[in-house]
Write an enzyme that holds these catalytic residues in place. Structure first.
Site, PDB file in Angstrom:
ATOM      1  N   ASP A  18       0.836  -1.196   0.000  1.00 38.59           N
ATOM      2  CA  ASP A  18       0.000   0.000   0.000  1.00 38.59           C
ATOM      3  C   ASP A  18       0.875   1.250   0.000  1.00 38.59           C
ATOM      4  OD1 ASP A  18      -2.124   1.665   0.075  1.00 38.59           O
ATOM      5  OD2 ASP A  18      -2.996   0.894   1.942  1.00 38.59           O
ATOM      6  N   ASP A  19       0.834   1.979  -1.092  1.00 34.48           N
ATOM      7  CA  ASP A  19       1.561   3.254  -1.231  1.00 34.48           C
ATOM      8  C   ASP A  19       3.083   3.085  -1.268  1.00 34.48           C
ATOM      9  OD1 ASP A  19      -1.035   4.124  -0.892  1.00 34.48           O
ATOM     10  OD2 ASP A  19      -0.613   5.491   0.760  1.00 34.48           O
ATOM     11  N   CYS A  58      -6.031   4.045  -4.026  1.00 39.93           N
ATOM     12  CA  CYS A  58      -6.269   2.685  -3.556  1.00 39.93           C
ATOM     13  C   CYS A  58      -7.407   1.842  -4.140  1.00 39.93           C
ATOM     14  CB  CYS A  58      -6.523   2.805  -2.077  1.00 39.93           C
ATOM     15  SG  CYS A  58      -5.582   1.663  -1.197  1.00 39.93           S
ATOM     16  N   ARG A  62      -7.068  -1.223  -6.890  1.00 37.34           N
ATOM     17  CA  ARG A  62      -7.272  -2.631  -6.507  1.00 37.34           C
ATOM     18  C   ARG A  62      -8.409  -3.270  -7.295  1.00 37.34           C
ATOM     19  NH1 ARG A  62      -4.671  -3.244  -1.121  1.00 37.34           N
ATOM     20  NH2 ARG A  62      -3.294  -1.473  -1.150  1.00 37.34           N
ATOM     21  N   LYS A 113      -5.544  -5.959   3.002  1.00 34.57           N
ATOM     22  CA  LYS A 113      -6.439  -4.849   2.651  1.00 34.57           C
ATOM     23  C   LYS A 113      -7.249  -5.162   1.397  1.00 34.57           C
ATOM     24  CE  LYS A 113      -6.261   0.096   1.643  1.00 34.57           C
ATOM     25  NZ  LYS A 113      -5.373   1.267   1.562  1.00 34.57           N
ATOM     26  N   HIS A 115     -10.486  -3.209   0.304  1.00 38.74           N
ATOM     27  CA  HIS A 115     -10.793  -1.856  -0.168  1.00 38.74           C
ATOM     28  C   HIS A 115     -11.597  -1.783  -1.460  1.00 38.74           C
ATOM     29  CE1 HIS A 115      -9.358   2.504   0.633  1.00 38.74           C
ATOM     30  NE2 HIS A 115     -10.622   2.268   0.958  1.00 38.74           N
ATOM     31  N   SER A 138      -8.399   1.211   4.462  1.00 41.82           N
ATOM     32  CA  SER A 138      -7.116   1.783   4.874  1.00 41.82           C
ATOM     33  C   SER A 138      -6.970   1.814   6.393  1.00 41.82           C
ATOM     34  CB  SER A 138      -6.964   3.204   4.330  1.00 41.82           C
ATOM     35  OG  SER A 138      -7.013   3.176   2.928  1.00 41.82           O
ATOM     36  N   HIS A 201       1.207   2.371   4.130  1.00 41.72           N
ATOM     37  CA  HIS A 201       0.195   3.417   4.297  1.00 41.72           C
ATOM     38  C   HIS A 201       0.305   3.981   5.716  1.00 41.72           C
ATOM     39  CE1 HIS A 201      -3.696   5.424   4.282  1.00 41.72           C
ATOM     40  NE2 HIS A 201      -3.844   5.123   2.995  1.00 41.72           N
ATOM     41  N   ASP A 253       0.027  -0.691  -4.897  1.00 42.01           N
ATOM     42  CA  ASP A 253      -1.249  -0.214  -5.452  1.00 42.01           C
ATOM     43  C   ASP A 253      -1.181   1.175  -6.060  1.00 42.01           C
ATOM     44  OD1 ASP A 253      -1.034   1.211  -3.049  1.00 42.01           O
ATOM     45  OD2 ASP A 253      -3.189   1.168  -2.679  1.00 42.01           O
ATOM     46  N   ASN A 254      -0.195   1.957  -5.630  1.00 48.14           N
ATOM     47  CA  ASN A 254       0.015   3.306  -6.184  1.00 48.14           C
ATOM     48  C   ASN A 254       1.338   3.825  -5.634  1.00 48.14           C
ATOM     49  OD1 ASN A 254      -2.574   3.806  -3.975  1.00 48.14           O
ATOM     50  ND2 ASN A 254      -0.654   4.863  -3.545  1.00 48.14           N
ATOM     51  N   LYS A 272       1.553   9.813  -5.062  1.00 46.79           N
ATOM     52  CA  LYS A 272       0.246   9.189  -4.949  1.00 46.79           C
ATOM     53  C   LYS A 272      -0.842  10.224  -5.253  1.00 46.79           C
ATOM     54  CE  LYS A 272      -2.817   7.323  -1.386  1.00 46.79           C
ATOM     55  NZ  LYS A 272      -2.957   6.845  -0.002  1.00 46.79           N
TER      56      LYS A 272
HETATM   57 MG    MG Z   1      -2.634   2.856  -1.637  1.00 47.36          MG
END
Ligand code: MG
Length: 466
Positions: A18-19, A58, A62, A113, A115, A138, A201, A253-254, A272
């Site tokens: 995540d991130d 996010c 996903r 996660k 989401h 998140s 994250h 994811d980003n 992001k």
């Molecule tokens: Mg993310």
């Protein structure tokens, strides 16, 4: 016991951070984070240099990855980041990677996660996963000092909340434990494990032993924990003797927020939630011993959207009938080193087409500008040659009118399919996101509940966003 089908169909472990930014792993140039297990994974597989998350945020990223579609196609233009108790989620008509693999006999599990919607019909067990363990959105969406209006953060097993406000320092260990338990089950079928990390994250709650070895504060500790998780999975693959029949995919994811907490998208521009390269170009490593050539690099354009068709081709899973996808298989690239077949990529932020890439060139149309009234999308077009100028620093729009025209044509095709709100264009190929009546958060604050960590209190809390 391994039957012949199992040997043809690999186990698949898809790890999504995540991130995590493009410049956050040592094998992608980080000088601040140590990632020996991930570097080893890259040394034994292929490292993609031009791999794009489907969206710079996010939920949209996903949902797109799991369905093999641009998030616009599946109605997620306005579901960029889903919040607790939101009425929208992944439509039950959409096919997911897990659902397709299930159809060819895979055991499927997601840990971490999700989401893609927290209402009952949107949860993973209704989208092709046999089992779920994790925080469904998140980790900053629970109760915090600056967000006392929020319901407590839920930890779920399948469709049940088993704990509220779990100690985040222990979450990754629990995720890894769940993953290993799933891997080591006695089975004749292959498995699909989707491990969607909580890290990196914010807020970054990190176990002490990872903080102690970090040269990059809590952020480096979180990256070290992701790397530790890779090491644990690796040890389990070796112990079970299934490393050679398991395809491991590692991505994010980003891009990183790249603020002062320690993340990096270097050498890319932007962060992001932006459509500069730093928002969507992410690390991606794939390893399948004996099938994917070790220590290789792929510089072709590829995207998380492409995993759907790739995994279908590698496993013999059917592609959905009568449903248009945007996924282009990477199987030939992985198995034979062929160039990727994706030549264009669209960069949407919400419903605005902000940029398009074709070959080495990227044309930006607009970017949001923030004021007290919110975001206004504007700006004049800019053209970059990403092969020569990966940092998008030298705008050559005026020098290459013929390339601008070519990229405009590519953009028009995306506008026809998915629309472009800035230009008041509606798309003709947009399916609806799932929607439900009377949505309800999974948890409710109870002042008599014994929350072990009732509030998050990191110093950076007031600057956080969802
Ligand atoms: Mg993310």
């Amino acid at each position: 016991m391994k039957n012949s089908r199992e040997r043809r169909q690999p186990n698949i472990i898809l790890i999504n951070c995540d991130d995590l930014g493009y410049g956050d792993l040592a094998c992608y140039g980080s000088g601040r984070n140590d990632t020996p297990h991930l570097d080893q994974l890259a040394a034994e597989g292929v490292r993609f240099t031009d791999f794009y998350a489907a969206s710079p945020v996010c939920s949209a990223s996903r949902a797109a990855m799991l369905t093999g579609c641009y998030s616009q196609r599946i109605g997620f233009a306005d579901c960029q980041v889903l919040h607790p108790g939101q009425a929208q989620g992944l439509n039950s008509n959409e096919s997911t990677i897990a659902g397709q693999l299930k159809r060819v006999g895979y055991d499927t599990k997601i840990v971490g996660k999700w989401h893609c919607g927290d209402q009952p019909e949107f949860l993973p067990t209704n989208h092709g996963f046999d089992e779920y363990f994790g925080i469904p959105f998140s980790n900053d969406m629970g109760r915090q000092v600056n967000r006392l209006d929020r319901p407590p953060l839920p930890l779920m097993r399948n469709d049940e909340v088993i704990q509220q406000q779990p100690d985040q320092r222990g979450i990754t260990e629990r995720y890894v434990n769940e993953s290993l338990q799933f891997m080591r089950r006695d089975r004749t079928a292959p498995f699909f494990l989707y491990l969607a990390h909580m890290y990196v994250h914010v807020p970054l709650f990190v176990p002490k032993q990872f903080l102690d070895i970090s040269r990059n504060g809590a952020y480096g500790g979180a990256v070290a924990c992701i790397d530790w998780a890779m090491g644990m999975i690796e040890a389990e693959l070796n112990r079970l003797g299934i490393k050679n029949e398991t395809l491991v995919i590692f991505t994010s994811d980003n891009g990183s927020r790249a603020r002062d907490e320690g993340g990096s998208n270097a050498p890319l521009r932007g962060t992001k939630a932006q459509t500069w390269e730093g928002g969507q170009r992410v690390p991606c490593i794939m390893r399948w011993p004996g099938k994917i050539a070790a220590g290789t690099t792929c510089e072709g354009i590829a995207s998380s959207i492409d995993l759907f068709a790739t995994l279908a081709e590698l496993t013999g899973a059917p592609l959905p009938v009568d449903t248009t996808l945007d996924s282009i298989s990477l199987a030939d690239t992985l198995l034979n080193g062929s160039p990727t077949r994706r030549n264009t990529f669209a960069f949407y932020r919400r419903a605005d087409l902000e940029a398009v890439r074709k070959g080495d060139w990227k044309l930006h149309f607009c970017k949001p500008e923030w004021s007290t009234e919110g975001a206004v999308t504007k700006g004049s077009p800019e053209l970059y040659n990403l092969r020569k100028d990966v940092g998008e620093t030298n705008n050559v729009y005026d020098k290459h009118p013929e390339i601008v025209t070519e990229l405009e044509m590519a953009a028009e095709e995306f506008r026809r399919m998915f629309g472009d709100r800035r230009l008041n264009r509606a798309g003709t190929e947009i399916r609806e996101a799932g929607a439900c009546q009377n949505p309800k958060p999974l948890t409710e604050y109870d002042k008599n509940h014994p929350y072990m960590i009732a509030y998050y209190d990191l110093a950076d809390m007031p600057t956080m966003s969802g």
